[in-house]
Design a protein around this motif. Structure first.
Motif, PDB file in Angstrom:
ATOM      1  N   UNK A   1       0.829  -1.205   0.000  1.00 25.02           N
ATOM      2  CA  UNK A   1       0.000   0.000   0.000  1.00 25.02           C
ATOM      3  C   UNK A   1       0.863   1.254   0.000  1.00 25.02           C
ATOM      4  N   UNK A   2       1.873   1.280   0.847  1.00 25.66           N
ATOM      5  CA  UNK A   2       2.776   2.439   0.889  1.00 25.66           C
ATOM      6  C   UNK A   2       3.505   2.598  -0.438  1.00 25.66           C
ATOM      7  N   UNK A   3       3.894   1.473  -1.037  1.00 22.47           N
ATOM      8  CA  UNK A   3       4.580   1.537  -2.320  1.00 22.47           C
ATOM      9  C   UNK A   3       3.704   2.092  -3.419  1.00 22.47           C
ATOM     10  N   UNK A   4       2.435   1.715  -3.423  1.00 29.40           N
ATOM     11  CA  UNK A   4       1.516   2.222  -4.439  1.00 29.40           C
ATOM     12  C   UNK A   4       1.373   3.741  -4.355  1.00 29.40           C
ATOM     13  N   UNK A   5       1.509   4.276  -3.153  1.00 25.23           N
ATOM     14  CA  UNK A   5       1.377   5.718  -2.944  1.00 25.23           C
ATOM     15  C   UNK A   5       2.718   6.438  -2.981  1.00 25.23           C
ATOM     16  N   UNK A   6       3.801   5.693  -3.257  1.00 23.05           N
ATOM     17  CA  UNK A   6       5.154   6.264  -3.257  1.00 23.05           C
ATOM     18  C   UNK A   6       5.475   6.920  -1.918  1.00 23.05           C
ATOM     19  N   UNK A   7       5.125   6.230  -0.832  1.00 20.99           N
ATOM     20  CA  UNK A   7       5.334   6.764   0.509  1.00 20.99           C
ATOM     21  C   UNK A   7       6.307   5.907   1.319  1.00 20.99           C
ATOM     22  N   UNK A   8       7.295   5.321   0.619  1.00 20.79           N
ATOM     23  CA  UNK A   8       8.316   4.580   1.321  1.00 20.79           C
ATOM     24  C   UNK A   8       7.870   3.191   1.724  1.00 20.79           C
ATOM     25  N   UNK A   9       8.381   2.705   2.878  1.00 16.69           N
ATOM     26  CA  UNK A   9       8.016   1.385   3.356  1.00 16.69           C
ATOM     27  C   UNK A   9       7.771   1.432   4.859  1.00 16.69           C
ATOM     28  N   UNK A  10       7.430   0.284   5.440  1.00 17.48           N
ATOM     29  CA  UNK A  10       7.077   0.281   6.861  1.00 17.48           C
ATOM     30  C   UNK A  10       8.269   0.616   7.741  1.00 17.48           C
TER      31      UNK A  10
END
Length: 394
Positions: free
Chosen positions: A285-294
């Motif tokens: 999910x974070x990758x789809x939004x280009x918001x890094x990783x956990x």
């Protein structure tokens, strides 16, 4: 920096043959002028806007801007009566600039497709060079014609078609206009007046879509662009992300997958509850939004996340992407484990994930597989999970 924007829109619109000022013609349900102002308002530097129209259009323009004020609430606008030429209209606004204004942008009222990115880039360049314009390379061969015959063919390489915005320091633009008035010079754009002072004007690459609506044919193209933009808004492009995670199996730990405690002799090792399935989903999910990783958001070096519930962190991820303007469409995930059998728990996992992401359970799919006793999973040394998620911009 203090920026004022001048919107010249006082032309006769004779070539449009509409019997009215072309900036009042509606496309996609709004007047052209409103589309222009809405795009300009997206630029963070814009504060004061002067809309210059014909004397007969001053009151109708004020009423129009008042009607749409909620769409650009940060703009302080002022409507002025312009002159018989564009140059006179712009000059009338320049004379009203307050002392604290440092830069002026001039943008045609009938160019409704200017983007925030290009407008902001032109402003940034002008801050360094004092003068910048948006322009595009000429695609057609340019002929100089006299008495309906070709006089010469210009070398196309290096020829640009000027657009707006055109941005200058206030002092420079005022000097250029005052000198043009003194000399009786009438230019076709603001840069031509500045160039007469011997000042070099920087060029920012524009876009062909940033055209000036002038003729009925232009109006047809503009309507097509607006329809395309509307279709993209109704059916936005989905973004896809993938996640992968691995955890070792160890004794003395609870086995938690998809937020469900599963009876088993081993659990997964990790800083949090080590829910390998949810870790993969969160990364997707974070990758789809280009918001890094956990790891960026919930580092395993922080005691705050020691033994924390991954289901709770999934809810945190949902909040993070929501604040960024995204919503999850669907999740498809795969758990790789030799033991135990996960089929009885998949429905509970789906329900937990759907609730955390605030989507219908039908948009969550969980699969489980063995690796036929091959590799670390087959030897029951650990588990792995893969996930794919799609998101949309709200």
């Amino acid at each position: 920096m203090r920026l004022a924007v001048v919107i010249p829109a006082a032309g006769s619109s004779a070539r449009m043959q509409a019997g009215m000022n072309k900036v009042f013609i509606e496309i996609a349900g709004k007047p052209i002028l409103i589309h222009t102002l809405e795009n300009i308002a997206k630029c963070e530097y814009v504060g004061t806007v002067f809309v210059v129209v014909g004397a007969q259009d001053v009151e109708p323009t004020k009423e129009l801007l008042q009607k749409y004020q909620d769409t650009f609430p940060e703009i302080a606008w002022q409507v002025l009566a312009g002159g018989s030429e564009r140059q006179y209209s712009v000059f009338s606004a320049l004379k009203l600039l307050k002392p604290n204004i440092t830069h002026v942008a001039v943008h045609d009222g009938a160019r409704p497709f200017i983007t925030k990115e290009i407008f902001s880039q032109c402003i940034a360049v002008a801050q360094v060079t004092n003068a910048a314009i948006v322009a595009v390379p000429c695609k057609d061969t340019i002929k100089r014609v006299q008495e309906q015959f070709v006089d010469s063919t210009l070398e196309r390489n290096g020829l640009y078609a000027a657009q707006t915005p055109q941005v200058f320091t206030k002092e420079l633009l005022l000097q250029a206009y005052e000198q043009a008035k003194k000399d009786g010079f009438l230019g076709t754009d603001d840069a031509s007046l500045v160039e007469r002072l011997g000042v070099r004007v920087a060029v920012v690459n524009g876009e062909s879509r940033n055209f000036k609506i002038t003729t009925p044919d232009d109006l047809i193209v503009a309507q097509a662009f607006m329809q395309e933009k509307s279709a993209q808004t109704i059916c936005p492009v989905a973004r896809v992300g993938q996640g992968y995670d691995v955890h070792a199996l160890v004794p003395g730990r609870e086995l938690i997958l998809g937020g469900v405690k599963i009876p088993y002799e081993f659990g997964l090792a990790g800083h949090s509850d080590a829910d390998v399935l949810l870790h993969a989903i969160k990364d997707a999910i974070l990758g789809a939004c280009a918001l890094g990783d956990i790891g960026d958001h919930f580092p395993d070096t922080s005691e705050q996340y020691k033994d924390v519930s991954s289901l709770y962190l999934l809810k945190c991820v949902h909040k993070i992407i929501s604040q960024a303007g995204y919503q999850v469409c669907n999740v498809d995930a795969l758990v790789m484990a030799e033991q135990p059998k996960l089929a009885p728990y998949k429905q509970m996992m789906r329900a937990n994930i759907a609730q955390a992401l605030q989507i219908d359970i039908d948009f969550v799919n969980i699969k489980a597989t063995t690796t036929e006793k091959l590799g670390f999973v087959g030897r029951r040394e650990g588990m792995a999970a893969q996930a794919v998620a799609t998101v949309l911009k709200k």
